[in-house]
Design an enzyme around this catalytic site. Structure first.
Site, PDB file in Angstrom:
ATOM      1  N   LYS A 130      34.004  29.126  47.359  1.00 12.89           N
ATOM      2  CA  LYS A 130      34.950  30.192  47.692  1.00 12.89           C
ATOM      3  C   LYS A 130      34.199  31.178  48.575  1.00 12.89           C
ATOM      4  CE  LYS A 130      35.399  30.963  43.177  1.00 12.89           C
ATOM      5  NZ  LYS A 130      36.773  31.133  42.737  1.00 12.89           N
ATOM      6  N   ARG A 131      34.912  32.179  49.130  1.00 15.90           N
ATOM      7  CA  ARG A 131      34.205  33.190  49.910  1.00 15.90           C
ATOM      8  C   ARG A 131      33.102  33.827  49.055  1.00 15.90           C
ATOM      9  NH1 ARG A 131      36.084  34.473  55.255  1.00 15.90           N
ATOM     10  NH2 ARG A 131      34.649  36.215  55.066  1.00 15.90           N
ATOM     11  N   THR A 191      43.021  30.284  43.820  1.00  8.58           N
ATOM     12  CA  THR A 191      43.810  29.062  43.976  1.00  8.58           C
ATOM     13  C   THR A 191      42.887  27.846  43.960  1.00  8.58           C
ATOM     14  OG1 THR A 191      43.768  29.566  46.342  1.00  8.58           O
ATOM     15  CG2 THR A 191      45.825  29.979  45.175  1.00  8.58           C
ATOM     16  N   LYS A 224      33.014  37.906  42.993  1.00  6.28           N
ATOM     17  CA  LYS A 224      33.163  36.501  42.619  1.00  6.28           C
ATOM     18  C   LYS A 224      31.908  35.974  41.905  1.00  6.28           C
ATOM     19  CE  LYS A 224      36.337  35.658  46.509  1.00  6.28           C
ATOM     20  NZ  LYS A 224      37.603  35.078  46.026  1.00  6.28           N
ATOM     21  N   LYS A 246      43.114  23.911  42.325  1.00  4.43           N
ATOM     22  CA  LYS A 246      42.796  22.648  43.021  1.00  4.43           C
ATOM     23  C   LYS A 246      41.782  21.840  42.204  1.00  4.43           C
ATOM     24  CE  LYS A 246      43.618  25.210  47.191  1.00  4.43           C
ATOM     25  NZ  LYS A 246      42.986  26.090  48.188  1.00  4.43           N
ATOM     26  N   HIS A 258      47.919  41.155  47.087  1.00  2.00           N
ATOM     27  CA  HIS A 258      46.949  40.109  46.737  1.00  2.00           C
ATOM     28  C   HIS A 258      45.641  40.642  46.173  1.00  2.00           C
ATOM     29  CE1 HIS A 258      49.002  36.638  48.701  1.00  2.00           C
ATOM     30  NE2 HIS A 258      49.531  37.606  49.430  1.00  2.00           N
TER      31      HIS A 258
HETATM   32  C1  OX2 Z   1      43.164  36.552  47.954  1.00  6.39           C
HETATM   33  C2  OX2 Z   1      42.776  36.932  46.537  1.00  6.39           C
HETATM   34  O1  OX2 Z   1      41.460  37.404  46.497  1.00  6.39           O
HETATM   35  C3  OX2 Z   1      42.875  35.706  45.641  1.00  6.39           C
HETATM   36  O2  OX2 Z   1      42.614  36.044  44.313  1.00  6.39           O
HETATM   37  C4  OX2 Z   1      44.260  35.091  45.744  1.00  6.39           C
HETATM   38  O3  OX2 Z   1      44.307  33.874  45.063  1.00  6.39           O
HETATM   39  C5  OX2 Z   1      44.632  34.861  47.187  1.00  6.39           C
HETATM   40  O4  OX2 Z   1      44.512  36.041  47.936  1.00  6.39           O
HETATM   41  C6  OX2 Z   1      46.060  34.360  47.348  1.00  6.39           C
HETATM   42  O5  OX2 Z   1      46.939  35.188  46.661  1.00  6.39           O
HETATM   43  N1  OX2 Z   1      42.712  38.752  50.750  1.00  6.39           N
HETATM   44  N2  OX2 Z   1      42.559  37.584  50.146  1.00  6.39           N
HETATM   45  C7  OX2 Z   1      43.094  37.663  48.934  1.00  6.39           C
HETATM   46  O6  OX2 Z   1      43.571  38.885  48.790  1.00  6.39           O
HETATM   47  C8  OX2 Z   1      43.321  39.544  49.957  1.00  6.39           C
HETATM   48  C9  OX2 Z   1      43.707  40.911  50.264  1.00  6.39           C
END
Ligand code: OX2
Length: 838
Positions: free
Chosen positions: A564-565, A672, A570, A676, A373
């Site tokens: 978002k976080r 994601t 970001k 949304k 991820h």
């Molecule tokens: C997140 C990613 O940062 C994000 O881009 C992605 O959409 C999401 O995972 C689901 O795939 N922790 N959180 C993420 O990656 C990690 C490691």
């Protein structure tokens, strides 16, 4: 109750209080639960009593489907997907279950007849925040899609007593409050105290040859805890499939160490119990940042050991031949957090079930698949060898063995290439020695995937390049998706109704059907209704903002949202630079005719991530100045919504005009939230990063506000020596904006407060804000100008929604099923429940 149905017919056809779905039955069942489960009569019942009585009423209907699913799978020994994840960010259950049961309206009516408002009861639910952000939320969307597609699946995770912290904002700073989500009980789970599995830690190993001449290793642990299962049914949309989410809680094996107690060490005895229960006490609040803490490794191993032992237990109930384990189960590793599973399955098969190593290794590799991820180096998990070895001595031996055999093969493929060998090794031998979890996951899996097309390509070129060159056939892309049930039907009833009135309801299960909206983009009447729905959603959000933070915002201004976080990559602070730019322009030209603009932020920072917390403070400080300056009044507002979570997301996405997806190209694996927003009719302003690339491809470049450098351009910039100070010195507005922050304009004259942010931008600017600044400001201006042409804007909004079909998590799950899991749907008939009466 007398039945008109002849004896022998399934009783489910009658309206009994636990399964019936008529308004009258639901109302009666609710009153029954209020009385007999909550122990309350109406006059004294609290909102929470009402919520729980309703939750139990809904849960009964889930259980009917859940038990039917479980029985069907067991009878058919169905191939099952196991989704292993340290995080499941589910969001509130009640509303979602009502949608998936198709009972939302009936229950609203039943509550109304009882003098209650369903919305008030929905608001009572404390959401289970068992995740940090995108990764955990993805797991939840995938569970929804698996059930909806009638795929047998189990989600395995951790039942954290404290989920992600609640965020308060005090004096502009984030303050973390513990999340006691279980305080009032959790009606959606069923504890299974009889499903209890032992998990070992520490100690040492010894080996011997048994009487059949087999080499055996015994692990003598220092500590032992037990995992207790807590089960939550996950129902699909308008199907009978309800899958299992099984979360584990750690407990001491015996409440007291009687030996210690008898020798007078009462505290020592109780301490042991506390230490065991600490394992599942709290979710680590770090998003994409490894915190190499021992307790975190214990959590990971605890989850994997419980999950794998449970699978073997379920398997052995139906077959004694473990060599076919991978035919029954396919296991997806959600990032490397559960990667220790590879060594644990080997241990269980070899040490405990006495399978030969090679057989066990075949089974293991055919069982696991791994999803990556992130490309962020600081998120790549690696554990110092001493820590790993002292906690999991047997696993370290197994990993050495796996590694040795693996490197032997690498040597054959690349004779003499020592550097490649060192890079591929599961053990990092540079400086301190580490176990590299991504390498373990790659070696132990038959499939490896990234989460968006660009991300999967970059994976092959960067972090997993050597693995790609070695085994290219293992690699694929699986672009993320989101469930339209929670992220449209539940959160945006207005738009759902409008769409369904025109194209029917099929789109809810087949999101591609949204294409049928395309011709309506030209229909003035439809566009007017579309606009009205969006406006209503904005009014609702404006009311929420007023009530939550006391800021009044104009629902006809453009709602420009970044939730978002909080993380430097970001680039929330890039958005702040643009706000200050606008502010400057308004100060310079008080009569400037700009589109009234409301910026809305939300998101949590990891408690130990100082820069991210400072970004929150910066947003709030700029908000304070801007919102109270009469020169800009009514034209510029800045809001920071505290405690952004799933519930808050459900309010925010439907009300957005513009979605901010402004990460540095190459850093956001997928995103994601971007999906949304667009699904709910927001237009995107974004970089060519993560899934933005594919969203733009789908909705059309003309319906997407693109800005910023591409991955290749950024690589070029760094190759040539990136000099952010030159950019700032050559851009008068940018320089003024940075100077305004530095001189204390937003910090009551304090010139030190924001120095870490501004200095970093001048000198290093790892995330290239300055390189993208002008392009972003220009693009913002283009978007806000276009917003004034509401006819055009609404048309683009409709086209965005019409073309978002690809981003359903149903599509993503279908791809996993076909390419990786090779699993088929199993239809669950709502069969006979007459056994209940027997
Ligand atoms: C997140 C990613 O940062 C994000 O881009 C992605 O959409 C999401 O995972 C689901 O795939 N922790 N959180 C993420 O990656 C990690 C490691």
């Amino acid at each position: 109750m007398t039945s008109l149905i002849p004896p022998g017919c399934p009783t489910v056809l009658t309206e009994d209080d636990r399964t019936g779905t008529s308004v009258e039955t639901l109302r009666r069942a609710f009153m029954d639960n209020l009385f007999f489960v909550q122990g309350r009569f109406p006059e004294v019942a609290t909102k929470n009593d009402h919520y729980l009585a309703l939750a139990y009423t809904v849960r009964d209907r889930l259980l009917l489907r859940w038990l039917n699913s479980a029985k069907t799978y067991r009878d058919q020994f169905s191939r099952t997907v196991c989704y292993l994840s340290a995080e499941f960010l589910l969001g509130p259950h009640l509303g979602n279950n009502l949608i998936n049961l198709g009972l939302y309206d009936a229950v609203a009516e039943a509550m109304q007849q009882t003098g209650l408002d369903l919305n008030v009861l929905l608001d009572q639910e404390e959401e289970p925040g068992l995740g940090n952000g995108g990764l955990g939320r993805l797991a939840a969307c995938y569970m929804d899609s698996l059930a909806t597609l009638e795929i047998p699946a189990i989600g395995y995770g951790i039942r954290y007593e404290y989920g992600i912290f609640d965020q308060e904002i005090r004096d502009g700073w984030q303050v973390e409050i513990t999340d006691k989500w279980l305080r009032y009980g959790n009606p959606w789970e069923i504890a299974r105290p009889e499903i209890t599995l032992p998990v070992k830690f520490g100690g040492s190993t010894y080996s011997y040859t048994d009487d059949q001449g087999r080499y055996r290793v015994v692990w003598q642990p220092h500590q032992m805890v037990q995992g207790i299962a807590y089960d939550t049914p996950i129902l699909g949309y308008k199907v009978n499939t309800a899958n299992l989410l099984r979360l584990w809680r750690a407990e001491a094996i015996e409440s007291f160490d009687f030996q210690a107690f008898n020798t007078g060490d009462y505290y020592g005895a109780v301490n042991e119990k506390i230490a065991s229960e600490n394992i599942t006490k709290v979710l680590y609040p770090n998003d994409e940042q490894l915190q190499g803490k021992e307790l975190r490794l214990m959590q990971q191993y605890f989850l994997c050991s419980c999950a794998l032992q449970d699978m073997i237990r379920l398997y052995l109930q139906c077959s004694s031949d473990l060599t076919r384990f991978h035919h029954k189960f396919t296991v997806q590793l959600n990032d490397t957090h559960p990667a220790i599973s590879v060594a644990e399955l080997m241990r269980l098969l070899v040490d405990e079930h006495l399978l030969p190593w090679d057989t066990a290794w075949d089974i293991t590799r055919q069982t696991f698949a791994y999803t990556n991820h992130t490309l962020l180096p600081e998120a790549l998990e690696k554990w110092p060898l001493p820590l790993f070895g002292s906690l999991l001595p047997r696993h370290l031996q197994i990993i050495y063995e796996i590694n040795q055999r693996f490197l032997d093969q690498v040597r054959l493929a690349y004779p003499g290439d020592q550097e490649r060998l060192a890079r591929l090794s599961i053990i990092d031998e540079s400086e301190c020695r580490y176990v590299r979890m991504a390498n373990l996951a790659c070696v132990g899996s038959h499939a490896i995937n990234g989460v968006a097309a660009l991300h999967s390509e970059l994976l092959k070129q960067t972090v997993l390049r050597d693995f790609y060159e070695l085994t290219p056939e293992k690699f694929s892309n699986k672009t993320n998706g989101v469930t339209p049930r929670r992220w449209m039907v539940l959160s945006n009833p207005g738009l759902t109704r409008l769409i369904s009135n025109h194209i029917g309801e099929d789109w809810i299960k087949h999101l591609d059907q949204l294409r049928r909206l395309e011709p309506l983009a030209e229909d003035a009447g439809f566009a007017a209704e579309w606009h009205a729905v969006k406006h209503k959603n904005k009014v609702r959000l404006a009311e929420y903002i007023q009530q939550r933070v006391g800021i009044s915002v104009d629902p006809s201004s453009i709602f420009d949202i970044l939730v978002k976080r909080i993380h430097e990559y970001k680039r929330q602070h890039l958005c702040v630079l643009n706000i200050i730019t606008l502010y400057q322009r308004l100060k310079d030209h008080p009569n400037l005719d700009i589109t009234p603009h409301t910026f809305i932020f939300g998101g949590k920072a990891a408690p130990g991530y100082y820069k991210a917390k400072l970004i929150i403070k910066l947003i709030n400080s700029v908000a304070e100045v801007v919102n109270t300056d009469p020169t800009v009044a009514d034209r510029l507002k800045v809001v920071f919504l505290p405690d952004y979570n799933v519930t808050c997301g459900q309010r925010v996405y439907p009300a957005a005009d513009l979605s901010e997806q402004i990460s540095t190209a190459g850093y956001e694996a997928s995103g994601t939230g971007n999906m949304k927003f667009a699904l709910n009719g927001a237009l995107t302003i974004g970089t060519l990063d993560g899934a933005n690339v594919e969203i733009r491809e789908e909705v059309g470049a003309e319906n997407f506000f693109l800005f910023g450098n591409t991955v290749e351009q950024l690589q070029e910039i760094w190759r040539n020596g990136y000099r952010p100070w030159e950019i700032a010195n050559n851009n008068p507005m940018l320089k003024r904006v940075l100077d305004l922050i530095s001189c204390g304009h937003f910090s009551h004259g304090d010139t030190e407060l924001f120095r870490p942010i501004v200095e970093h931008l001048w000198q290093n600017d790892r995330y290239c804000l300055l390189a993208d600044y002008q392009s972003y400001v220009d693009c913002q201006e283009q978007a806000t100008r276009l917003y004034r042409d509401q006819k055009q804007w609404v048309k683009m909004s409709i086209l965005n929604v019409a073309r978002m079909g690809k981003f359903s998590s149903d599509r993503a799950i279908r791809e996993y099923c076909e390419d990786i899991w090779r699993v088929q749907p199993v239809h669950v008939p709502l069969a006979d429940t007459s056994y209940i009466a027997q």
